[in-house]
Design an enzyme around this catalytic site. Structure first.
Site, PDB file in Angstrom:
ATOM      1  NE  ARG A  73       7.331   0.909   4.854  1.00 56.18           N
ATOM      2  CZ  ARG A  73       6.105   0.378   4.794  1.00 56.18           C
ATOM      3  NH1 ARG A  73       5.946  -0.892   4.446  1.00 56.18           N
ATOM      4  NH2 ARG A  73       5.039   1.101   5.085  1.00 56.18           N
ATOM      5  CG  HIS A  79       3.766   4.096   8.619  1.00 57.95           C
ATOM      6  ND1 HIS A  79       3.825   4.927   7.526  1.00 57.95           N
ATOM      7  CD2 HIS A  79       3.385   2.879   8.141  1.00 57.95           C
ATOM      8  CE1 HIS A  79       3.486   4.239   6.435  1.00 57.95           C
ATOM      9  NE2 HIS A  79       3.223   2.990   6.782  1.00 57.95           N
ATOM     10  NE  ARG A 124      -1.749  -2.153   2.797  1.00 56.95           N
ATOM     11  CZ  ARG A 124      -1.886  -3.401   2.395  1.00 56.95           C
ATOM     12  NH1 ARG A 124      -2.913  -3.764   1.697  1.00 56.95           N
ATOM     13  NH2 ARG A 124      -0.992  -4.312   2.705  1.00 56.95           N
ATOM     14  CB  THR A 125       3.435   2.582   2.266  1.00 56.46           C
ATOM     15  OG1 THR A 125       2.677   2.177   3.398  1.00 56.46           O
ATOM     16  CG2 THR A 125       4.066   3.933   2.534  1.00 56.46           C
ATOM     17  CE  LYS A 181      26.626  -3.274  -6.372  1.00 51.15           C
ATOM     18  NZ  LYS A 181      26.866  -2.262  -7.435  1.00 51.15           N
TER      19      LYS A 181
HETATM   20  C1  NCD Z   1       1.877  -0.934   8.191  1.00 58.01           C
HETATM   21  C2  NCD Z   1       3.378  -0.742   8.319  1.00 58.01           C
HETATM   22  O1  NCD Z   1       4.125  -0.923   7.349  1.00 58.01           O
HETATM   23  O2  NCD Z   1       3.778  -0.398   9.416  1.00 58.01           O
HETATM   24  N1  NCD Z   1       1.490  -1.159   6.865  1.00 58.01           N
HETATM   25  C3  NCD Z   1       1.191  -0.085   6.068  1.00 58.01           C
HETATM   26  O3  NCD Z   1       2.025   0.740   5.775  1.00 58.01           O
HETATM   27  N2  NCD Z   1      -0.082   0.060   5.677  1.00 58.01           N
HETATM   28  C4  NCD Z   1       1.319  -1.925   9.126  1.00 58.01           C
HETATM   29  C5  NCD Z   1       1.885  -3.318   9.110  1.00 58.01           C
HETATM   30  O4  NCD Z   1       2.779  -3.640   8.329  1.00 58.01           O
HETATM   31  O5  NCD Z   1       1.388  -4.117   9.893  1.00 58.01           O
END
Ligand code: NCD
Length: 305
Positions: free
Chosen positions: A101, A129, A51-52, A80
């Protein structure tokens, strides 16, 4: 230049503006489809995501911009041994804005001191997040019409769940909010969140291990996945993974106006039998992610429709 590392980097007024803009984008998408023409978003994902990353990419494409990046550390020079600082130094010459991320808490702060373009924290380890929180807030706004006087239950892995930490920070700014923290003993909310965002602000809260005992008191139930990738040993994960499973039967004691949120992905913690219940908001929630990220990209790039 502004970064979004922690949700508290945005004021409550700025969050209202972003939601307003995202709502307008939903209403009149054509007005915005050139807003980021010739701009490039880099998505640097050192950890898995559906999703993100895809909603960031969809957001930039919907604004008429372009995207580049990688979706796993192994396909980047991190494999590397390159440092985050060096990767960012280089990528900031290829893109106008970066969503990153990383499994290490604090990595986006390091990144932000090595770039001249805005950095967005798309999740740093078990820490924060903020863009999931924007998605959550937009969902709450649509469900409840505002953020005040809500009793919010957060259930599951409150220790490693970075979405929970950011959401508590954001909601702690609104009047009359109460938190109900529902988790096994081992997965309780860490003190860095509890102290700063709940205790120091004098916010009413309770802690318990049983979802059934409190579900009837909640306006919002925020379910979370047990974060397997943050556990030190598999045995603990296996013991705790099914601590909470929301079923139609358990929902019988909930109010009619409860809103059930989940950042997704879900594993077992919400039975698919409730997906069609009007109180289940999690797929609508995921869809809002695209529009609120469009609004965020526009704000950080300082562009308008
Ligand atoms: C979440 C995350 O990555 O922290 N997912 C997301 O971005 N929608 C929640 C999760 O991974 O459980």
């Amino acid at each position: 230049m502004r970064n979004l590392i922690n949700i508290m980097d945005l004021s409550a007024e700025e969050i209202d503006e972003l939601i307003k803009l995202a709502n307008d984008i939903i209403k009149s998408p054509d007005r915005y489809n050139e807003a980021c023409r010739h701009k490039i978003l880099a998505t640097l994902f050192f950890e898995p995501s559906t999703r993100t990353r895809l909603s960031f990419e969809s957001a930039m494409l919907s604004l008429g911009g372009s995207v580049l990046g990688f979706s796993e550390a192994n396909s980047s020079s991190a494999a590397k041994g390159e440092s985050v600082a060096d990767t960012i130094e280089v990528v900031s010459g290829y893109a106008d804005i970066i969503a990153m991320r990383h499994p290490k808490e604090g990595a986006p702060i390091v990144a932000s001191s090595h770039t001249s373009v805005p950095i967005i924290n798309a999740g740093d380890g078990g820490h924060f997040h903020p863009t999931q929180t924007l998605t959550d807030l937009m969902t709450i706004y649509h469900e409840k019409g505002g953020f005040e006087n809500l009793t919010i239950g957060l259930c599951g892995d409150l220790k490693f769940g970075r979405t929970v930490h950011s959401l508590i920070g954001a909601m702690s700014r609104y009047k009359g909010v109460k938190f109900v923290l529902i988790s096994p003993e081992e997965l309780k909310l860490p003190s860095f969140v509890k102290q700063e965002y709940i205790k120091d602000k004098g916010i009413e809260y309770s802690q318990c291990t049983s979802l059934e005992d409190v579900i009837g008191d909640l306006d919002i139930l925020y379910m979370t996945r047990v974060q397997r990738e943050r556990f030190f040993n598999e045995e603990d994960y296996l013991r705790l993974k099914d601590s909470y499973i929301l079923t139609a039967d358990k929902l019988k004691s909930a109010g009619e106006s409860l809103s059930i949120l989940h950042p997704l992905p879900r594993v077992n913690e919400i039975s698919t039998e409730i997906d069609n219940d009007p109180r289940a908001c999690y797929f609508r929630q995921a869809h809002f992610g695209r529009y609120i990220r469009m609004a965020l990209i526009m704000k950080l790039l300082e562009v308008s429709a």
